[in-house]
Write an enzyme that holds these catalytic residues in place. Structure first.
Site, PDB file in Angstrom:
ATOM      1  N   ARG A 173       0.742  -1.126  -0.149  1.00 57.75           N
ATOM      2  CA  ARG A 173       0.019  -0.018   0.055  1.00 57.75           C
ATOM      3  C   ARG A 173       0.872   1.247   0.124  1.00 57.75           C
ATOM      4  O   ARG A 173       2.226   1.116   0.067  1.00 57.75           O
ATOM      5  CB  ARG A 173      -1.002   0.188   1.139  1.00 57.75           C
ATOM      6  CG  ARG A 173      -0.208   0.147   2.488  1.00 57.75           C
ATOM      7  CD  ARG A 173      -1.008   0.281   3.556  1.00 57.75           C
ATOM      8  NE  ARG A 173      -2.077   1.389   3.716  1.00 57.75           N
ATOM      9  CZ  ARG A 173      -1.971   2.674   4.198  1.00 57.75           C
ATOM     10  NH1 ARG A 173      -0.775   2.671   5.101  1.00 57.75           N
ATOM     11  NH2 ARG A 173      -2.899   3.433   4.352  1.00 57.75           N
ATOM     12  N   GLU A 215       5.604   6.733   0.892  1.00 57.32           N
ATOM     13  CA  GLU A 215       6.108   5.316   1.471  1.00 57.32           C
ATOM     14  C   GLU A 215       5.386   4.205   0.648  1.00 57.32           C
ATOM     15  O   GLU A 215       4.190   4.212   0.320  1.00 57.32           O
ATOM     16  CB  GLU A 215       5.757   5.176   2.790  1.00 57.32           C
ATOM     17  CG  GLU A 215       6.525   6.156   3.759  1.00 57.32           C
ATOM     18  CD  GLU A 215       6.142   6.123   5.176  1.00 57.32           C
ATOM     19  OE1 GLU A 215       6.641   6.799   6.033  1.00 57.32           O
ATOM     20  OE2 GLU A 215       5.104   5.444   5.536  1.00 57.32           O
TER      21      GLU A 215
END
Lengths: 198, 347, 320
Positions: B224, B266
Site C-alpha cells: 500500500r 512510502e
C-alpha cells in the site's frame, strides 16, 4: 481515570475475582491498598491459595496496618521497589493457573506488568486497577531520560532540559508515555502549562 | 540494466538530493483521484505497476548509494534505530535471505549471491562489499543479519512476530521514518503502534487490516502507499531528531515552497517470512519537490485538489498546518482546472 | 485473496509407518528446493481424484534444514471422503500431485518459557516438526504422545529417539493412558500448551486445562476437521452468476471450486477464517461446523465458512 482514546495505553479495570484462576497473587501499592482490601472482601474470592503483598502509604499508621492484616494481607512491605522484588521471587515459584491482581499508580502497574511478562504471564492472567494520581512517567524521545511523576502537559526534561510535550502514546516496554520537544518548530512557542494528570 | 547512481547527494545540511527526469517519471504518485479519500488500499505486491518503481519487489534507484550513506550516518549517531528482541533472530535471517535473493536476481549487475549449502557469498558492487558467511550463524557477519542487510537497503524495515492472534513489532531498522520512533514502539501490538493515527481506528480500519495480515501467505506479499510532506529532502524526520527538523516548517515562503516542500511517499510492502512465520514490513520512502512534481502537470493538478480536501485532523497529524496554504497557493497557479486522467501514472 | 498458486510435486517415497499411517516424501517436479517453513505449518495437497479434485491439509513433519523434500503422514480414515483413501491406494513413488505453499496455523509461541505438547494418533505430525525445532532452542519442553499400541507408536518412538528426556509415550494397550490432569497440574508459569489429535482428545485436553486455570492465551490446538457430510442443498453464487448443488459427500467450498469459481482458503478445517463468505439471502438454516465464527455471528446467519459448513434450506445466495 484513564482515557480510552489512547490506543496504546493498557485498559485498567477494577479488581474483581477471576473465578477461572486456581491461585491468586494480589499486590497493591500506596492508594492501591483500598482496591486490594475491597478485592479480598469480595464474595467468591477464595481464601486460598492466595498470596497478598501490600506496600501501604507511609501515613497508614498502626491502625491501617491492623486493618490490612485483619482482611488477610499476608505480607506488608515498606515500599514499591521492595514489593516488586518480592513479587519477582514469588512468581518464580508459581504454576499455571495463577492470576495476578495489581492496584496502584500507573508507574507501579507498568512495573508489575513488566515483571509479570518476564514470567510469561499474558494479558488474560493479569487484572489491574489504577488508583491515586494519574501522574505519568514520561520518556524523553531525544535523550531517553525517564521523567517520573509528571502531572502537567509540559515537563522540563531532567536529562536534556528541553521542554517536552507529553503525547498520548504509551509504551508498555518502557512503561512510559512519549515526551517530544514542545517548541521545536518555534523556540519558546509552547502551549499553556496545564495540570492535566493530577 | 545498470543504474547510474548519484553517490554524492545529501539528505542533510546542504541537501543536494535531486531527482533526475527519469526518477521523476518513476515516482510512485499516491493519489488516484482528485479528492482526498482514506482507503486501506492494500493490493497484491506483484511486479509491475503505474511506474517503474513497482518493477521489482524491492526497488533500487539512482539514490541508492547516497541513501545508504545517510542511513549509516543516522545509525552512527543513534544505534538504537536498529533493534531486535532476542526471539526475532529467525525472522532476521528470513529477511536477509529474502532481500539477498531479490536484489541478486533483479539487479545482477550490482549484487550477487552464491550459495553452497549454508556457506553464502554475497557481493554488493554498488557499495563495494564482499562477504563470506554461514547462513544461520550470526557470528560470521559483522553485525546481526537485520542490521547487515538493512544497511544495504533503501527504506526502513520492521519485523512483526505473530502470536496471541496479533502482530508485535519486535524488531526493526528505522532511519527514514515519518515521525514515529522504533525505540518507543518496539514490542507494541498492532493497534498500539497505530495508536496515534487519527480517524482510522473508529472506522474499524485496523481491525480489518490486522485480520487480513494474520492470514498473509508465503509468496503472496501485499503493498500500500502512504504519504506526508516534508520540508527539504530530509530522510530522517524521526521524533528523536524533531529539534533538528521541526524549525524547517516555519521557513516556507511563496518563493521557496516549490523547491523546499517535498511530497514524501512510502511504498509499504508486507511479506510473510517462511522460517519464523513473522511478517516483514518494508517502508520504502520516496521524496519529490513540488517543482519536480510539477514537471508532470497531472500530478501537480491533482495534489492541489487533494490538499484542498484533506480533513483537518489529517492536516494536523501529518504536520502540514504551517505550510499547507502556501503549498496550495503555489499549486493553484499550476492547476488550470483541466480534468486529470484515471490512475496515478504520469501522462 | 484468491488461493495461492500450487507447486507441482512428485512423490519420491511412500513408506508404511503404522497399520493406518503412511509417510509420503514429496519433491518439486522441477528439482528446485521447496519453500522454507516454520514448525507447525501445513500444506494442502491437491489430488487428481477420479470424480473430482480432492484437497486435504497435511502437516509438514521435518524442518527447513533440508528443503529438497517435504514429509507428510496420512492416516487412512475409516470415513474417508476420498482424500486419505486416494493417498493410500492411488499414490505411489513417481505419482504427481500439487501442493499449496506452507501455511502455519499452529506455530510455537516464541515467548513461551516452556512448551508442553500433547498429541494423539496422527496428530503427532505437527508435533514432529515442533520437536525437531525445539531440540535446537534453549527453551524447555515436554511432549506426551498417545497411541493405541506399540505398533501405532512408530512416529512417537522416532521423536523419543530425538529427545529422549522430553518425550513420553502413553499406550492405550497395555496402558496406562495419558493422565492429562496430572500433566497439566504442575506446569510453571509461562508454559504454553499445544494439542493435536482426534476431536475428543482435543476437547478433553482443553476442558482439563481450563478447569486447571489455564488461560485461553496459553492453549493452542490444531484440528483437521473433515467436512461433515449432509443433505444436498442448492446455492446461488451471485457474483459469478452460477447455481450449484452441493452433494452429500462434498463440502460447500469444494462444490464452489468444482463449479470453476476461485474461492480463498487456508486451513479447510473451519479454523482460520480465510474462506468467510457473506450470505446475501437465506430461506432455511445454516449448519455451522466451524470454530471461527462466534456464537453471535453464527446466530446472525449473515456469513458462512464454506470449507466445513452447510445449509438446510430452500434458498441460499452467497456473495461469491
Amino acid at each position: 481515570m484513564t482515557t480510552s482514546a489512547i490506543k496504546s495505553r493498557p485498559i485498567y479495570g477494577s479488581l474483581v475475582p477471576d473465578p477461572t484462576g486456581r491461585h491468586h497473587v494480589v499486590v497493591g501499592e500506596g492508594p492501591g491498598t483500598a482496591p486490594v482490601m475491597r478485592l479480598l472482601a469480595a464474595p467468591g474470592f477464595p481464601e486460598h491459595p492466595r498470596h497478598v503483598l501490600v506496600a501501604p502509604e507511609p501515613a497508614s499508621g498502626p491502625a491501617g496496618l491492623a486493618a490490612l492484616s485483619a482482611c488477610g494481607v499476608a505480607e506488608i512491605v515498606p515500599d514499591g521497589p521492595s514489593l516488586l522484588r518480592r513479587l519477582d521471587a514469588l512468581l518464580d515459584g508459581c504454576r499455571m493457573g495463577t492470576r495476578l491482581y495489581a492496584a496502584g499508580s500507573e508507574s507501579f502497574l507498568g512495573a508489575v506488568v513488566k515483571i509479570a511478562a518476564e514470567h510469561g504471564l499474558l494479558d488474560d492472567e493479569c487484572r489491574t486497577e489504577h488508583a491515586g494520581s494519574t501522574a505519568r512517567r514520561v520518556h524523553c524521545t531525544h535523550c531517553r531520560q525517564v521523567n517520573e511523576h509528571v502531572t502537567t502537559n509540559l515537563v522540563a526534561c531532567a536529562g536534556c532540559g528541553r521542554t517536552l510535550f507529553v503525547r498520548d502514546h504509551y509504551s508498555r516496554r518502557l512503561a512510559a508515555f512519549m515526551g517530544v520537544q514542545a517548541d521545536a518548530e518555534q523556540p519558546g512557542a509552547t502551549p499553556a502549562l496545564q495540570e492535566v494528570f493530577p | 540494466m545498470t543504474i547510474a547512481f548519484k553517490p554524492d547527494e545529501t539528505y542533510r545540511d546542504d541537501f543536494t538530493f535531486r531527482n533526475s527526469p527519469a526518477a521523476i517519471r518513476r515516482f510512485p504518485f499516491p493519489f488516484g483521484e482528485d479528492v482526498y479519500r482514506y482507503a486501506v488500499n492494500i493490493e497484491p505486491h506483484v511486479r509491475g505497476g503505474p511506474t517503474a518503481a513497482y518493477d521489482n519487489l524491492f526497488d533500487i534507484d539512482e539514490h541508492y548509494i547516497a541513501e545508504c550513506r545517510e542511513r549509516a550516518l543516522v545509525l552512527a549517531h543513534d544505534p538504537k534505530r536498529c533493534q531486535a528482541l532476542p526471539h526475532m533472530m529467525a525472522a532476521q535471517w528470513d529477511t536477509l535471505e529474502l532481500l539477498m535473493e531479490n536484489l541478486s536476481t533483479d539487479y545482477p549487475e550490482h549484487f550477487s549471491l552464491v550459495r553452497d549449502g549454508y556457506a553464502w557469498h554475497w557481493t554488493n558492487r554498488a557499495l563495494g562489499i564482499e562477504q563470506h558467511f554461514v547462513f544461520g550463524d550470526a557470528g560470521t557477519l559483522p553485525c546481526e543479519p537485520l542490521e547487515y542487510i538493512g544497511r544495504q537497503m533503501q527504506g526502513d524495515l520492521t519485523l512483526q512476530d505473530q502470536r496471541e492472534d496479533n502482530l508485535f513489532m519486535d524488531a526493526g531498522m528505522v532511519t527514514c521514518q515519518a515521525d514515529w520512533s522504533l525505540e518507543f514502539d518496539l514490542g507494541m501490538k498492532f493497534h498500539e503502534w497505530h495508536g496515534p493515527v487519527p480517524l482510522a481506528h473508529e472506522q474499524g480500519v485496523f481491525d480489518r487490516a490486522l485480520k487480513f495480515l494474520l492470514n498473509l501467505q508465503l509468496g503472496r506479499p501485499v503493498r500500500r502507499l502512504n504519504w506526508t510532506m516534508t520540508i527539504n529532502p530530509r530522510m530522517d524526520t524521526s521524533p528523536e531528531q524533531y529539534p533538528q527538523w521541526g524549525p524547517d516548517r516555519t521557513t516556507i515562503t511563496p518563493e521557496n515552497v516549490g523547491s523546499r516542500v517535498h511530497l514524501r511517499v512510502e511504498l509499504q510492502s508486507l511479506f510473510r517470512l517462511p522460517r519464523s512465520n513473522a511478517i516483514l514490513f518494508g517502508i520504502r520512502c520516496y521524496l519529490i519537490s513540488l517543482e519536480e512534481l510539477a514537471t508532470i502537470p497531472k500530478w501537480s493538478r491533482r495534489l492541489h485538489r487533494v490538499l484542498q480536501t484533506l480533513p483537518p485532523e489529517l492536516v494536523e497529524y501529518k504536520g502540514l498546518s504551517r505550510f499547507r496554504d502556501t503549498a496550495i497557493a503555489w499549486l493553484a497557479q499550476r492547476d488550470d482546472g483541466a480534468p486529470t486522467s484515471v490512475g496515478t501514472a504520469p501522462d | 485473496m484468491t488461493p495461492a498458486a500450487t507447486i507441482p510435486v512428485v512423490v519420491r517415497e511412500v513408506r508404511p509407518v503404522t497399520p493406518l499411517i503412511r509417510r509420503f516424501t514429496l519433491a518439486r517436479e522441477d528439482g528446485l528446493p521447496l519453500p522454507a517453513f516454520s514448525a507447525g505449518a501445513h500444506v494442502v495437497v491437491v489430488m487428481p481424484g477420479a470424480a473430482r479434485t480432492l484437497r486435504n491439509p497435511y502437516s509438514l513433519m521435518g524442518t527447513s534444514a533440508d528443503l529438497s523434500t517435504y514429509d507428510i503422514a496420512v492416516r487412512l480414515s475409516e470415513t474417508s471422503r476420498g482424500g486419505s483413501r486416494f493417498m493410500h491406494e492411488a499414490v505411489a513413488p513417481g505419482s504427481k500431485l500439487a501442493i499449496t505453499p506452507p501455511v502455519n496455523l499452529f506455530p510455537l509461541d516464541k515467548l513461551a518459557r516452556r512448551h508442553l505438547l500433547l498429541c494423539g494418533g496422527v496428530g503427532i505430525t505437527p508435533v514432529s516438526a515442533h520437536v525437531r525445532e525445539l531440540v535446537h532452542g534453549g527453551v524447555p519442553f515436554e511432549v506426551h504422545c498417545g497411541a493405541r499400541s506399540i505398533e501405532h507408536a512408530t512416529l512417537a518412538l522416532e521423536l523419543r529417539a530425538i529427545a529422549p528426556d522430553a518425550v513420553a509415550i502413553h499406550l492405550d494397550t497395555p496402558g496406562p493412558t495419558m493422565d492429562v490432569e496430572a500433566i497439566l497440574a504442575e506446569q510453571p508459569l509461562g508454559t504454553h500448551l499445544y494439542v493435536c489429535g482426534p476431536g475428543g482428545m482435543i476437547e478433553n485436553v482443553i476442558a482439563t486445562a481450563r478447569a486447571a486455570g489455564w488461560p485461553e492465551s496459553h492453549i493452542h490446538w490444531e484440528r483437521f476437521t473433515a467436512p461433515p457430510a449432509g443433505k444436498p442443498f442448492e446455492v446461488t453464487l451471485s457474483r459469478s452468476g452460477k447455481r450449484i448443488t452441493v452433494p452429500p459427500e462434498m463440502s460447500l467450498l469444494e462444490a464452489i471450486e468444482a463449479a470453476g469459481v476461485d474461492a480463498p482458503f487456508l486451513c479447510r478445517g473451519g479454523a482460520c477464517g480465510q474462506c468467510e463468505t457473506t450470505v446475501l439471502a437465506l430461506d432455511g438454516t445454516l449448519l455451522h461446523h466451524d470454530v471461527y465464527l462466534s456464537a453471535d455471528q453464527k446466530a446472525a446467519g449473515d456469513r458462512i465458512m464454506p470449507c466445513v459448513s452447510r445449509a438446510d434450506c430452500r434458498t441460499l445466495v452467497l456473495d461469491r
